[in-house]
Scaffold this motif. Structure first.
Motif, PDB file in Angstrom:
ATOM      1  N   SER A 275       0.687  -1.114   0.007  1.00 27.39           N
ATOM      2  CA  SER A 275       0.120  -0.063  -0.130  1.00 27.39           C
ATOM      3  C   SER A 275       0.787   1.377  -0.127  1.00 27.39           C
TER       4      SER A 275
ATOM      5  N   ALA B 285       2.704   1.475  -3.533  1.00 23.84           N
ATOM      6  CA  ALA B 285       1.992   1.685  -5.002  1.00 23.84           C
ATOM      7  C   ALA B 285       0.936   2.874  -4.533  1.00 23.84           C
TER       8      ALA B 285
ATOM      9  N   TRP C  62      -1.531   3.057  -2.401  1.00 23.97           N
ATOM     10  CA  TRP C  62      -3.078   2.744  -2.284  1.00 23.97           C
ATOM     11  C   TRP C  62      -3.563   3.752  -1.446  1.00 23.97           C
TER      12      TRP C  62
ATOM     13  N   ALA D 272      -5.183   3.641   1.116  1.00 25.56           N
ATOM     14  CA  ALA D 272      -5.518   2.999   2.416  1.00 25.56           C
ATOM     15  C   ALA D 272      -5.490   3.772   3.637  1.00 25.56           C
TER      16      ALA D 272
ATOM     17  N   LEU E  69     -10.107   1.692   2.750  1.00 27.63           N
ATOM     18  CA  LEU E  69      -9.755   2.802   1.723  1.00 27.63           C
ATOM     19  C   LEU E  69     -10.512   3.992   1.622  1.00 27.63           C
TER      20      LEU E  69
ATOM     21  N   LYS F 272     -12.162   5.095  -3.911  1.00 23.36           N
ATOM     22  CA  LYS F 272     -12.060   4.023  -4.965  1.00 23.36           C
ATOM     23  C   LYS F 272     -10.697   4.220  -5.466  1.00 23.36           C
ATOM     24  N   PRO F 273     -10.024   2.830  -5.645  1.00 26.73           N
ATOM     25  CA  PRO F 273      -8.507   2.814  -6.060  1.00 26.73           C
ATOM     26  C   PRO F 273      -8.503   3.147  -7.452  1.00 26.73           C
ATOM     27  N   ARG F 274      -7.472   3.590  -8.052  1.00 22.73           N
ATOM     28  CA  ARG F 274      -7.599   3.868  -9.569  1.00 22.73           C
ATOM     29  C   ARG F 274      -7.185   2.706 -10.341  1.00 22.73           C
ATOM     30  N   LYS F 275      -6.531   1.581  -9.615  1.00 17.47           N
ATOM     31  CA  LYS F 275      -6.024   0.548 -10.299  1.00 17.47           C
ATOM     32  C   LYS F 275      -6.671  -0.562  -9.608  1.00 17.47           C
ATOM     33  N   ARG F 276      -6.801  -1.708 -10.178  1.00 18.24           N
ATOM     34  CA  ARG F 276      -7.030  -3.036  -9.575  1.00 18.24           C
ATOM     35  C   ARG F 276      -5.963  -3.304  -8.298  1.00 18.24           C
ATOM     36  N   LEU F 277      -6.598  -3.665  -7.241  1.00 19.80           N
ATOM     37  CA  LEU F 277      -5.624  -4.328  -6.095  1.00 19.80           C
ATOM     38  C   LEU F 277      -5.847  -5.699  -5.896  1.00 19.80           C
TER      39      LEU F 277
ATOM     40  N   TYR G  16     -11.839  -5.464   0.807  1.00 21.62           N
ATOM     41  CA  TYR G  16     -11.593  -4.183   0.846  1.00 21.62           C
ATOM     42  C   TYR G  16     -12.887  -3.436   1.066  1.00 21.62           C
TER      43      TYR G  16
END
Length: 74
Positions: free
Chosen positions: A19, A22, A24, A26, A44, A47-52, A63
């Motif tokens: 986290s 990258a 995240w 979090a 979180l 919403k994350p920009r990429k797939r976790l 999550y």
């Protein structure tokens, strides 16, 4: 497969490292329950920009978007 507490702790440690590296969004990482066994729980702020990752070292990752953490007024 039953996940041990030691496996969950190791996966939690790796999730914390991932986290940070990258970036995240979090706000917290802990150990919780999922599908009747232990899992890593990641809160979180958005919403994350990429797939976790869904699994870290064989341990499922759950999550939840909780929003930003703010100090409560008393």
């Amino acid at each position: 497969m039953t996940i041990t507490l030691e496996q969950a702790r190791e996966a939690k440690s790796q999730a914390l490292t991932m986290s940070r590296q990258a970036a995240w969004p979090a706000t917290g990482v802990g150990i919780g329950q999922a599908l009747g066994g232990l899992a890593v729980k990641v809160n979180l702020s958005s919403k994350p920009r990429k797939r976790l990752p869904e699994i870290i070292n064989g341990v499922p990752v759950v999550y939840e978007i909780t929003g930003k953490i703010r100090k409560r007024g008393l």
